[in-house]
Design a protein around this motif. Structure first.
Motif, PDB file in Angstrom:
ATOM      1  N   LEU A  18       0.687  -1.020  -0.097  1.00 20.78           N
ATOM      2  CA  LEU A  18      -0.245   0.610  -0.191  1.00 20.78           C
ATOM      3  C   LEU A  18       0.572   1.381  -0.439  1.00 20.78           C
ATOM      4  CD1 LEU A  18      -3.180  -1.518   2.303  1.00 20.78           C
ATOM      5  CD2 LEU A  18      -3.339  -0.574  -0.018  1.00 20.78           C
ATOM      6  N   LEU A  19       2.053   1.226   0.689  1.00 17.16           N
ATOM      7  CA  LEU A  19       2.669   1.936   0.773  1.00 17.16           C
ATOM      8  C   LEU A  19       3.285   2.646  -1.013  1.00 17.16           C
ATOM      9  CD1 LEU A  19       4.463   2.494   4.296  1.00 17.16           C
ATOM     10  CD2 LEU A  19       2.641   3.283   3.818  1.00 17.16           C
ATOM     11  N   CYS A  20       3.862   1.645  -1.624  1.00 18.55           N
ATOM     12  CA  CYS A  20       4.481   1.782  -2.311  1.00 18.55           C
ATOM     13  C   CYS A  20       3.283   2.110  -3.864  1.00 18.55           C
ATOM     14  CB  CYS A  20       4.938   0.506  -3.077  1.00 18.55           C
ATOM     15  SG  CYS A  20       6.982   0.047  -1.951  1.00 18.55           S
ATOM     16  N   LEU A  21       2.018   1.807  -3.286  1.00 17.27           N
ATOM     17  CA  LEU A  21       1.354   2.159  -4.822  1.00 17.27           C
ATOM     18  C   LEU A  21       1.059   3.455  -4.323  1.00 17.27           C
ATOM     19  CD1 LEU A  21      -0.959   1.287  -6.477  1.00 17.27           C
ATOM     20  CD2 LEU A  21      -2.139   0.133  -4.837  1.00 17.27           C
ATOM     21  N   GLY A  22       0.598   3.623  -2.873  1.00 16.20           N
ATOM     22  CA  GLY A  22       0.557   4.994  -3.152  1.00 16.20           C
ATOM     23  C   GLY A  22       2.015   6.170  -2.519  1.00 16.20           C
ATOM     24  N   THR A  23       2.620   5.927  -3.147  1.00 16.09           N
ATOM     25  CA  THR A  23       3.670   6.598  -3.327  1.00 16.09           C
ATOM     26  C   THR A  23       4.384   6.553  -5.145  1.00 16.09           C
ATOM     27  OG1 THR A  23       5.572   6.045  -2.274  1.00 16.09           O
ATOM     28  CG2 THR A  23       6.414   6.707  -3.176  1.00 16.09           C
ATOM     29  N   GLY A  48      -3.026   8.856  -4.048  1.00 14.67           N
ATOM     30  CA  GLY A  48      -1.804   8.065  -3.501  1.00 14.67           C
ATOM     31  C   GLY A  48      -2.388   8.456  -2.104  1.00 14.67           C
ATOM     32  N   GLY A  49      -2.759   9.072  -1.818  1.00 14.33           N
ATOM     33  CA  GLY A  49      -3.607   9.921  -0.469  1.00 14.33           C
ATOM     34  C   GLY A  49      -4.516   8.722  -0.058  1.00 14.33           C
ATOM     35  N   THR A  50      -5.681   8.552  -0.427  1.00 12.69           N
ATOM     36  CA  THR A  50      -6.449   7.500  -0.006  1.00 12.69           C
ATOM     37  C   THR A  50      -5.361   6.603   0.595  1.00 12.69           C
ATOM     38  OG1 THR A  50      -8.043   8.356  -1.392  1.00 12.69           O
ATOM     39  CG2 THR A  50      -8.023   5.724  -0.605  1.00 12.69           C
ATOM     40  N   PHE A  51      -4.608   5.313  -0.401  1.00 14.54           N
ATOM     41  CA  PHE A  51      -3.937   4.181  -0.022  1.00 14.54           C
ATOM     42  C   PHE A  51      -2.802   4.692   0.890  1.00 14.54           C
ATOM     43  CE2 PHE A  51      -4.929   3.243  -4.325  1.00 14.54           C
ATOM     44  CZ  PHE A  51      -6.190   2.328  -4.077  1.00 14.54           C
TER      45      PHE A  51
END
Length: 509
Positions: free
Chosen positions: A364-369, A452-455
């Motif tokens: 999730l952090l990588c996807l958001g980034t 991105g903020g959502t994830f």
């Protein structure tokens, strides 16, 4: 697994098992048939991810109406989940599964023939009730019919069939995407009648749950089922004795049909669950409800249902490519759930769960980034699209190897017999409420705080979930009901229960 079962036998004063039993094919067959009911939910999730694109274009509905259309089924399913516990205690687990299939069949027909948004919502309402029934009853049946050696694997089967249903829904999206818009989405939704028909016919060939039979006083029928679903006749006798004790039937009663004490039919179950729970029941309830809360609020249904929008935000714009990417998501979920089945009864619940959630957080952090980088760049970046697709596949893979199947396994095996149906019903209700909240707010949320903020938000929730799982959930692999009562009730000090069990084992030995 042999070591754990040997420890459990020693703790309960039973002979140690010297050989690892062979897989009980009859029990596996029963679990597969019961778990097929989960295809209904999976198909709806998968098919709506693509069908909603064409529904919005054909019916000219807004993004908010799309959110409501997709997410409202989860709230409608609360009706089915709330009624399923009582229904399954009344007519049995098997006929409750048939009933779920019949309701979903009706809902799929209504959605397939819908002429407008209101008509479509009626179909979603009916289908949602069927989904609620299906979600609650399959794990309960599997837990009650499974031998101890394979309880974890068999109870996780519903999650496998949810993923198969999702994959079938994605395939239906791709198969009918080339048709005229007004026909394509109706076929996508209407084809859902076929799994429900196959399910209803198949379930009639499997036996009733032995635990339900004992609760009705039908000891002869229960013994027959246990003899066929246990690893040995000795285990069948032990299981029957445990169920009789939990149902309040004296051990000396061996007739085929006996009178069951009135209190074992569940008249005061809600009082024992909510008003005056014992410390173990309170801990069990918090564990089950918390598990289902974090399973959904970590973002899984948003990624699955809105995957075309996520891929579009990453830079993939071609409709066929978008739908093919969603098919890849379905394959990832299915494959990793199958892998999880092989480890549940070997590795244990906690190691798989904690590894699963840690992987979800990282994904999730990588996807958001990556989505944040895409959002701030004007030019299309192929590497960002690849990273987004990879992280979505990684996320659903990590979810499916632990968090997905274990939520249903864990909640169905920790409740005492008398509280199991209603307890699992509460867990399912929380699961559906959270899923509804998630799916009905995703579009609004990402428009407010970016995709991105959502994830990043989902990643933060998953992190809190990891802490909850680590501190509050004891290992249940191969544990007996007696062991559960020792392990639960101490909350974050549950490891003290292990010491008590080890001491008890030492005394027995």
């Amino acid at each position: 697994m042999t070591d754990h079962r040997a420890e459990d036998s020693a703790v309960s004063g039973q002979p140690l098992l010297k050989k690892k039993p062979k897989r009980n094919l009859y029990a596996i067959g029963c679990a597969i048939l019961a778990s097929m009911t989960s295809i209904l939910l999976g198909y709806d999730i998968g098919v709506m991810s693509g069908a909603s694109i064409y529904i919005q274009e054909d019916l000219k509905i807004s993004d908010v109406e799309v959110e409501i259309l997709i997410g409202i089924l989860n709230l409608y399913s609360l009706i089915g989940s709330a009624a399923a516990g009582r229904t399954s205690d009344w007519i049995g687990r098997r006929y409750t599964i048939v009933f779920a299939g019949a309701i979903f069949f009706t809902g799929a027909l209504l959605m397939g023939f819908a002429t407008n948004y209101a008509f479509l919502m009626v179909g979603r309402f009916v289908a949602g009730i069927g989904v609620g029934y299906a979600l609650m009853i399959a794990p309960v049946y599997n837990a009650e019919v499974s031998p101890a050696s394979s309880r974890g694997a068999l109870t996780s089967f519903p999650e496998v069939f949810v993923n198969i249903g999702i994959l079938l829904g994605y395939v239906a999206n791709y198969a009918f995407s080339g048709l005229p818009i007004n026909l394509g989405w109706r076929l996508m939704l209407g084809v859902g009648v076929f799994p429900s028909v196959i399910l209803a016919v198949g379930v009639l060939t499997m036996p009733e749950s032995p635990r339900w039979l004992v609760m009705q006083g039908r000891l002869g029928d229960a013994k027959h089922v246990l003899d066929k679903t246990s690893d040995s006749l000795e285990e069948a006798q032990l299981r029957l004795a445990d169920i009789k004790e939990a149902a309040g039937i004296p051990e000396h009663c061996t007739e085929d049909v006996v009178q069951v004490p009135k209190h074992s039919h569940g008249e005061e179950v809600w009082k024992e669950l909510l008003l005056h729970p014992t410390p173990p029941v309170r801990h069990i309830l918090i564990a089950a409800v918390g598990f289902h809360f974090f399973q959904q609020m970590s973002g899984i249904d948003a990624l699955v249902l809105y995957s075309p929008r996520i891929f579009r935000a990453s830079g993939i714009t071609d409709s066929s490519t978008l739908l093919l990417a969603t098919v890849a998501v379905g394959f990832s979920k299915t494959i990793f759930t199958l892998i999880a089945i092989g480890f549940l009864d070997r590795v244990g619940r906690r190691p798989l769960l904690l590894t699963s959630v840690a992987g979800m957080i990282a994904s999730l952090l990588c996807l958001g980034t990556s989505l944040t980088i895409v959002d701030h760049e004007k030019e299309k970046m192929m590497w960002a699209s690849v990273v987004c697709l990879t992280m979505v596949l990684a996320y659903v893979g990590f979810f499916s190897i632990g968090m997905g199947p274990i939520a249903w396994v864990y909640s169905s095996e920790i409740f005492p017999l008398k509280l199991r149906a209603q307890g699992c019903s509460m867990g399912t209700a929380v699961n559906r409420i959270m899923s509804g909240v998630l799916t009905m707010t995703f579009i609004t949320l990402y428009k407010a705080i970016t995709m991105g903020g959502t994830f990043f938000l989902y990643g933060a929730i998953a992190t809190v979930g990891w802490v909850f799982f680590y501190t509050m959930l004891p290992e249940t692999q191969g544990r007996t009901l007696e062991d559960m009562e020792v392990l639960f009730g101490k909350f974050w000090r549950w490891r003290e229960g292990y010491a008590l069990l080890r001491n008890k084992r030492a005394v027995v030995c």
